[in-house]
Design an enzyme around this catalytic site. Structure first.
Site, short mmCIF file in Angstrom:
data_model
loop_
_atom_site.label_atom_id
_atom_site.label_comp_id
_atom_site.label_asym_id
_atom_site.label_seq_id
_atom_site.Cartn_x
_atom_site.Cartn_y
_atom_site.Cartn_z
NE ARG A 212 -26.12 20.06 10.49
CZ ARG A 212 -26.08 19.31 9.40
NH1 ARG A 212 -26.06 18.00 9.50
NH2 ARG A 212 -26.06 19.86 8.20
NE ARG B 260 -17.79 16.69 5.49
CZ ARG B 260 -18.33 15.61 4.95
NH1 ARG B 260 -19.65 15.44 5.01
NH2 ARG B 260 -17.58 14.73 4.33
CD GLN B 261 -12.85 14.98 11.30
OE1 GLN B 261 -12.07 14.87 12.24
NE2 GLN B 261 -13.05 14.01 10.43
CG HIS C 152 -17.44 22.77 5.78
ND1 HIS C 152 -18.64 22.54 5.14
CD2 HIS C 152 -17.69 22.62 7.10
CE1 HIS C 152 -19.56 22.24 6.03
NE2 HIS C 152 -19.01 22.29 7.23
CE LYS D 212 -29.36 21.60 7.82
NZ LYS D 212 -28.53 21.00 6.75
CB ALA E 261 -27.86 13.12 -0.88
N GLY E 262 -28.55 13.03 2.62
CA GLY E 262 -29.67 12.90 3.54
C GLY E 262 -30.22 14.24 3.99
CB THR E 263 -28.69 17.17 5.65
OG1 THR E 263 -27.57 17.31 4.76
CG2 THR E 263 -28.24 16.41 6.87
N GLY F 234 0.79 -1.23 0.00
CA GLY F 234 0.00 0.00 0.00
C GLY F 234 0.81 1.27 0.00
#
EC number: 2.7.6.1
Length: 325
Positions: free
Chosen positions: A203, A104-105, A138, A201, A235-237, A46
């Protein structure tokens, strides 16, 4: 020999990892050059090996790698490419991240969590990158994680002009999918001369990609709603937000996002969604498993190429995105 050479022997070299070579080729074409030939392979265990087949000595080097899946492999490959250029006596090294992994973190929600977006910036700097270039981070604060210049590019002009050319603007409402995207949605409103609505929203911070409820703030009845976001992952939110708009009387919903991550159940959710069109840029390759008529992909390559040229010629990247910040 690949690259651009000015009258003063100033040299631009464009390199690409294996994550998204199609975008890199488009950028090279827009610049009027070719990608530097590169030998890259994976050993049996790897480990990644990279060697450039053209000299980088004294050149301004631009290393493109979009952090798509498998994300950790491609981040590591970019770090190795930067290290190779540093040891090859490159004059300068700019890491181009059309999609910045781990963005996002960017802060701690709970105790004993990492700030992984800062870690990625530290790794790039330590590897030898002098400068970063990224598309629609982001959060803007990520620019401060890197100890050096950061060129923040925006897809808003590309996406908004496409939407504005397809939709009756008199019936258009721009919708922010959460409070964090209101500033960007406001810029869409200014560009398209449209009113704003917001999805409020709630969360569950202990569960990724999960929302508890979604309420619409603003009048969307009978309107064509454009949901704007920086990325669509599972794509859930975004599909839940679209359902909330339809439940409040929206005539149609279009989703516009810079980064189509499209992980896991995204394909089924997009297919089954009542959203009429999903518009992305090609900062990330569209997974082969997701080939839907309702997906439109716009090329961000001209914007990246223009920014590279401005950096190389010591011009102004900011001037490319006047009014967007």
């Amino acid at each position: 020999m690949s690259g651009i050479t000015t009258s003063g022997e100033k040299k631009l070299k464009l390199f690409s990892g294996r994550a998204h070579p199609e975008l890199a080729k488009e950028v090279a074409e827009a610049l009027g050059t070719e990608l530097v030939p590169t030998k890259a392979l994976d050993f049996a265990n790897g480990e990644i090996y990279v060697r450039f087949l053209d000299s980088a000595r004294g050149a301004d080097c631009f290393v493109m790698q979009s952090h798509t899946a498998p994300i950790n492999q491609w981040i590591m490959e970019q770090l190795i490419m930067i290290d190779a250029l540093k040891r090859a006596s490159a004059k300068s090294i700019t890491a181009i991240l059309p999609f910045y992994g781990y963005a996002r973190q960017d802060k701690k929600h709970l105790g004993r969590e990492p700030i992984s977006a800062r870690l990625v910036a530290d790794l790039l700097r330590q590897a030898g990158a002098d400068r970063l270039m990224a598309v629609d981070l982001h959060t803007a604060q990520i620019q401060g994680f890197f100890d050096g210049p950061v060129d923040h590019l925006f897809a808003l002009p590309l996406l908004a002009d496409y939407i504005g050319g397809k939709v009756d603007r008199d019936k258009l409402t721009v919708v922010s999918p959460d409070a964090g995207r209101v500033k960007v949605a406001d810029q869409w409103c200014d560009r398209l001369d449209a009113p704003l609505a917001i999805i409020h929203k709630r969360r569950d911070i202990t569960q990724a990609n999960t929302i508890l409820s979604a309420d619409v703030v603003g009048d969307v009845k009978g309107r064509v709603c454009v949901l704007v976001d920086d990325m669509i992952d599972t794509a859930g939110t975004i599909c839940a937000a679209a359902d909330a708009l339809f439940d409040n009387g929206a005539a149609d919903v279009v989703v516009a996002a810079t980064h189509g991550v499209l992980s896991g159940p995204a394909a089924d959710r997009l297919k089954n969604s009542r959203v009429s069109e999903f518009v992305f840029t090609n900062t990330l390759p569209t997974p082969a498993s997701i080939q839907l008529d309702k997906i439109t992909t716009l090329s961000i390559a001209p914007s990246i190429a223009a920014a590279i040229r401005e950096v190389f010629e010591e011009g102004s990247v900011t001037s490319l995105f006047e009014g967007v910040h």
